[in-house]
Write a protein that holds these residues in place. Structure first.
Motif, PDB file in Angstrom:
ATOM      1  N   ASP A  12      55.486  64.698   4.414  1.00 57.04           N
ATOM      2  CA  ASP A  12      55.374  64.837   2.965  1.00 57.04           C
ATOM      3  C   ASP A  12      55.656  63.471   2.343  1.00 57.04           C
ATOM      4  O   ASP A  12      56.753  62.924   2.520  1.00 57.04           O
ATOM      5  N   VAL A  13      54.670  62.914   1.635  1.00 50.48           N
ATOM      6  CA  VAL A  13      54.852  61.607   0.998  1.00 50.48           C
ATOM      7  C   VAL A  13      55.306  61.825  -0.442  1.00 50.48           C
ATOM      8  O   VAL A  13      54.571  62.386  -1.265  1.00 50.48           O
ATOM      9  N   ALA A  14      56.520  61.408  -0.743  1.00 42.71           N
ATOM     10  CA  ALA A  14      57.107  61.636  -2.065  1.00 42.71           C
ATOM     11  C   ALA A  14      56.752  60.513  -3.026  1.00 42.71           C
ATOM     12  O   ALA A  14      57.025  59.341  -2.758  1.00 42.71           O
ATOM     13  N   ILE A  15      56.124  60.892  -4.142  1.00 42.13           N
ATOM     14  CA  ILE A  15      55.829  59.924  -5.207  1.00 42.13           C
ATOM     15  C   ILE A  15      56.257  60.508  -6.560  1.00 42.13           C
ATOM     16  O   ILE A  15      55.671  60.202  -7.592  1.00 42.13           O
ATOM     17  N   ASP A  16      57.301  61.348  -6.528  1.00 45.40           N
ATOM     18  CA  ASP A  16      57.808  62.004  -7.734  1.00 45.40           C
ATOM     19  C   ASP A  16      58.931  61.216  -8.397  1.00 45.40           C
ATOM     20  O   ASP A  16      59.708  61.756  -9.184  1.00 45.40           O
ATOM     21  N   HIS A  17      59.014  59.927  -8.105  1.00 52.20           N
ATOM     22  CA  HIS A  17      60.173  59.124  -8.489  1.00 52.20           C
ATOM     23  C   HIS A  17      60.259  58.846  -9.987  1.00 52.20           C
ATOM     24  O   HIS A  17      61.301  58.418 -10.483  1.00 52.20           O
ATOM     25  N   GLY A  18      59.182  59.073 -10.727  1.00 50.93           N
ATOM     26  CA  GLY A  18      59.212  58.821 -12.164  1.00 50.93           C
ATOM     27  C   GLY A  18      60.228  59.664 -12.902  1.00 50.93           C
ATOM     28  O   GLY A  18      60.735  59.250 -13.954  1.00 50.93           O
ATOM     29  N   VAL A  19      60.571  60.846 -12.375  1.00 50.53           N
ATOM     30  CA  VAL A  19      61.531  61.713 -13.066  1.00 50.53           C
ATOM     31  C   VAL A  19      62.962  61.208 -12.934  1.00 50.53           C
ATOM     32  O   VAL A  19      63.859  61.731 -13.598  1.00 50.53           O
ATOM     33  N   CYS A  20      63.181  60.205 -12.086  1.00 49.02           N
ATOM     34  CA  CYS A  20      64.537  59.679 -11.882  1.00 49.02           C
ATOM     35  C   CYS A  20      64.952  58.688 -12.965  1.00 49.02           C
ATOM     36  O   CYS A  20      66.126  58.319 -13.060  1.00 49.02           O
ATOM     37  N   ASN A  21      63.988  58.208 -13.768  1.00 47.43           N
ATOM     38  CA  ASN A  21      64.272  57.261 -14.850  1.00 47.43           C
ATOM     39  C   ASN A  21      64.969  56.005 -14.329  1.00 47.43           C
ATOM     40  O   ASN A  21      65.899  55.482 -14.935  1.00 47.43           O
ATOM     41  N   GLU A  22      64.510  55.536 -13.156  1.00 50.50           N
ATOM     42  CA  GLU A  22      65.073  54.343 -12.528  1.00 50.50           C
ATOM     43  C   GLU A  22      63.935  53.341 -12.294  1.00 50.50           C
ATOM     44  O   GLU A  22      63.030  53.590 -11.497  1.00 50.50           O
ATOM     45  N   PRO A  23      63.952  52.177 -13.010  1.00 48.34           N
ATOM     46  CA  PRO A  23      62.831  51.237 -12.945  1.00 48.34           C
ATOM     47  C   PRO A  23      62.473  50.781 -11.532  1.00 48.34           C
ATOM     48  O   PRO A  23      61.290  50.635 -11.208  1.00 48.34           O
ATOM     49  N   SER A  24      63.470  50.559 -10.672  1.00 49.17           N
ATOM     50  CA  SER A  24      63.177  50.045  -9.335  1.00 49.17           C
ATOM     51  C   SER A  24      62.366  51.021  -8.495  1.00 49.17           C
ATOM     52  O   SER A  24      61.653  50.620  -7.569  1.00 49.17           O
ATOM     53  N   PHE A  25      62.451  52.321  -8.812  1.00 54.07           N
ATOM     54  CA  PHE A  25      61.699  53.317  -8.061  1.00 54.07           C
ATOM     55  C   PHE A  25      60.205  53.251  -8.363  1.00 54.07           C
ATOM     56  O   PHE A  25      59.387  53.777  -7.605  1.00 54.07           O
ATOM     57  N   LEU A  26      59.847  52.646  -9.506  1.00 53.37           N
ATOM     58  CA  LEU A  26      58.452  52.660  -9.940  1.00 53.37           C
ATOM     59  C   LEU A  26      57.630  51.512  -9.386  1.00 53.37           C
ATOM     60  O   LEU A  26      56.403  51.479  -9.571  1.00 53.37           O
ATOM     61  N   VAL A  27      58.288  50.583  -8.697  1.00 53.25           N
ATOM     62  CA  VAL A  27      57.547  49.483  -8.067  1.00 53.25           C
ATOM     63  C   VAL A  27      56.611  50.076  -7.007  1.00 53.25           C
ATOM     64  O   VAL A  27      57.045  50.759  -6.088  1.00 53.25           O
ATOM     65  N   GLY A  28      55.329  49.841  -7.174  1.00 54.89           N
ATOM     66  CA  GLY A  28      54.332  50.410  -6.274  1.00 54.89           C
ATOM     67  C   GLY A  28      53.695  51.668  -6.808  1.00 54.89           C
ATOM     68  O   GLY A  28      52.702  52.154  -6.250  1.00 54.89           O
ATOM     69  N   LEU A  29      54.250  52.219  -7.900  1.00 54.76           N
ATOM     70  CA  LEU A  29      53.703  53.446  -8.494  1.00 54.76           C
ATOM     71  C   LEU A  29      53.117  53.209  -9.883  1.00 54.76           C
ATOM     72  O   LEU A  29      52.900  54.150 -10.642  1.00 54.76           O
ATOM     73  N   GLU A  30      52.849  51.949 -10.215  1.00 54.78           N
ATOM     74  CA  GLU A  30      52.333  51.648 -11.547  1.00 54.78           C
ATOM     75  C   GLU A  30      50.961  52.291 -11.768  1.00 54.78           C
ATOM     76  O   GLU A  30      50.676  52.833 -12.837  1.00 54.78           O
ATOM     77  N   ASP A  31      50.107  52.234 -10.751  1.00 50.05           N
ATOM     78  CA  ASP A  31      48.767  52.815 -10.819  1.00 50.05           C
ATOM     79  C   ASP A  31      48.775  54.113 -10.018  1.00 50.05           C
ATOM     80  O   ASP A  31      48.388  54.155  -8.859  1.00 50.05           O
ATOM     81  N   MET A  32      49.210  55.195 -10.652  1.00 48.71           N
ATOM     82  CA  MET A  32      49.358  56.451  -9.932  1.00 48.71           C
ATOM     83  C   MET A  32      48.028  56.991  -9.424  1.00 48.71           C
ATOM     84  O   MET A  32      47.959  57.564  -8.332  1.00 48.71           O
ATOM     85  N   GLU A  33      46.984  56.822 -10.190  1.00 48.37           N
ATOM     86  CA  GLU A  33      45.684  57.313  -9.736  1.00 48.37           C
ATOM     87  C   GLU A  33      45.254  56.606  -8.456  1.00 48.37           C
ATOM     88  O   GLU A  33      44.767  57.229  -7.514  1.00 48.37           O
ATOM     89  N   GLY A  34      45.481  55.292  -8.404  1.00 40.25           N
ATOM     90  CA  GLY A  34      45.152  54.539  -7.199  1.00 40.25           C
ATOM     91  C   GLY A  34      46.022  54.933  -6.023  1.00 40.25           C
ATOM     92  O   GLY A  34      45.533  55.049  -4.887  1.00 40.25           O
ATOM     93  N   VAL A  35      47.315  55.164  -6.271  1.00 35.29           N
ATOM     94  CA  VAL A  35      48.230  55.577  -5.208  1.00 35.29           C
ATOM     95  C   VAL A  35      47.799  56.916  -4.626  1.00 35.29           C
ATOM     96  O   VAL A  35      47.737  57.097  -3.399  1.00 35.29           O
ATOM     97  N   VAL A  36      47.494  57.873  -5.502  1.00 37.16           N
ATOM     98  CA  VAL A  36      47.102  59.205  -5.029  1.00 37.16           C
ATOM     99  C   VAL A  36      45.803  59.137  -4.245  1.00 37.16           C
ATOM    100  O   VAL A  36      45.660  59.770  -3.185  1.00 37.16           O
TER     101      VAL A  36
END
Length: 272
Positions: A12-36
């Motif tokens: 299971d690849v977790a990309i739900d980190h936006g709900v944590c409200n922690e900027p460092s977690f979002l590195v690499g998740l800026e383009d969610m459509e591309g990531v998915v």
């Protein structure tokens, strides 16, 4: 459950980190459509997302796309600064899994936080799980509980994982007693003790990945934990923050589904 587990295993690849409200977690998740899109092509068993991004997965028409695991709670324990009030709450208090049903999720996941000196946070998590368990039973939705034993914030900041086997086993047992269908558990400091976590759970256990680390070490540890009876892995930053997510998924899938050793998985990552 069959959409999540192939031959008894699940990555299971977790990309739900936006709900944590922690900027460092979002590195690499800026383009969610591309990531998915990248992850759909990499073909893990599942992708873990929150409601507000799940459409990026479910609008894809491919019949063999990864299953959706939906995060349905959020909280504030992950920030480097300790908050005056620690909290965890369901994103929909009245109908906890309605969004997961709408998005055709195969499973929902909620936290069970155990932070030093924060009994009210723990109580909130128990209440959340109780509500979700009732809703999951009503609608036939599998429930993944994520027991998290954390170190004091002042030790490392951001309430990092406490790998004490005794504490993890005890909290996992509680998650099992509350009716988990799947448990997402932190690795024990000594991988050889992880079988105790599996035995306490009595349901499939997926190992939580945590922060990004040296990939060769991650693969070796993953293989050791799988050998202790884990049913799979839930990894986020070690995949989506990596320069070659597809190659990392290939290596981890070999560990989960083919029993590859850490060394064999490292060779697969390097194109061997």
């Amino acid at each position: 459950m069959n959409r999540l587990f192939t031959d008894g295993g699940c990555l299971d690849v977790a990309i739900d980190h936006g709900v944590c409200n922690e900027p460092s977690f979002l590195v690499g998740l800026e383009d969610m459509e591309g990531v998915v899109t990248t992850l759909i092509g990499a073909k893990p068993d599942a992708i873990q997302m929150a409601y507000g991004q799940a459409d990026l997965l479910q609008r894809h028409s491919a019949k063999d796309k990864p299953a959706l695991v939906m995060r349905i709670d959020m909280g504030n324990p992950y920030n480097s600064e300790r908050h005056r009030v620690m909290w965890s709450m369901l994103q929909n208090h009245e109908e906890p899994i309605i969004g997961a049903l709408e998005m055709d999720a195969a499973c929902v996941v909620v936290n069970l936080f155990m932070l030093p000196g924060e009994p009210e946070l723990f109580r909130q998590c128990v209440e959340n799980i109780s509500r979700v368990r009732a809703s999951c039973s009503k609608y036939g939705m599998p429930l993944m509980i994520e027991p998290l034993v954390m170190l004091p914030n002042e030790v490392r900041g951001g309430y990092q994982v406490d790998g004490d086997a005794e504490k993890i086993v005890t909290l996992v047992r509680l998650a099992s007693e509350m009716g988990a269908d799947i448990i997402k558990a932190d690795p024990t400091d000594d991988a050889e003790e992880f079988h105790r976590v599996v035995e306490a759970a009595r349901v499939p256990v997926l190992v939580r990945g945590g922060g990004k680390e040296d990939l060769e070490s991650v693969l070796a540890r993953s293989a050791a934990l799988m050998a202790q009876g884990a049913s799979g892995l839930v990894y986020g930053r070690n995949i989506y923050q990596h320069e070659s997510p597809n190659a990392v998924v290939d290596a981890l899938m070999a560990i989960v589904h083919r029993g590859a050793s850490g060394g064999e998985a490292w060779e697969i990552y390097n194109g061997g």
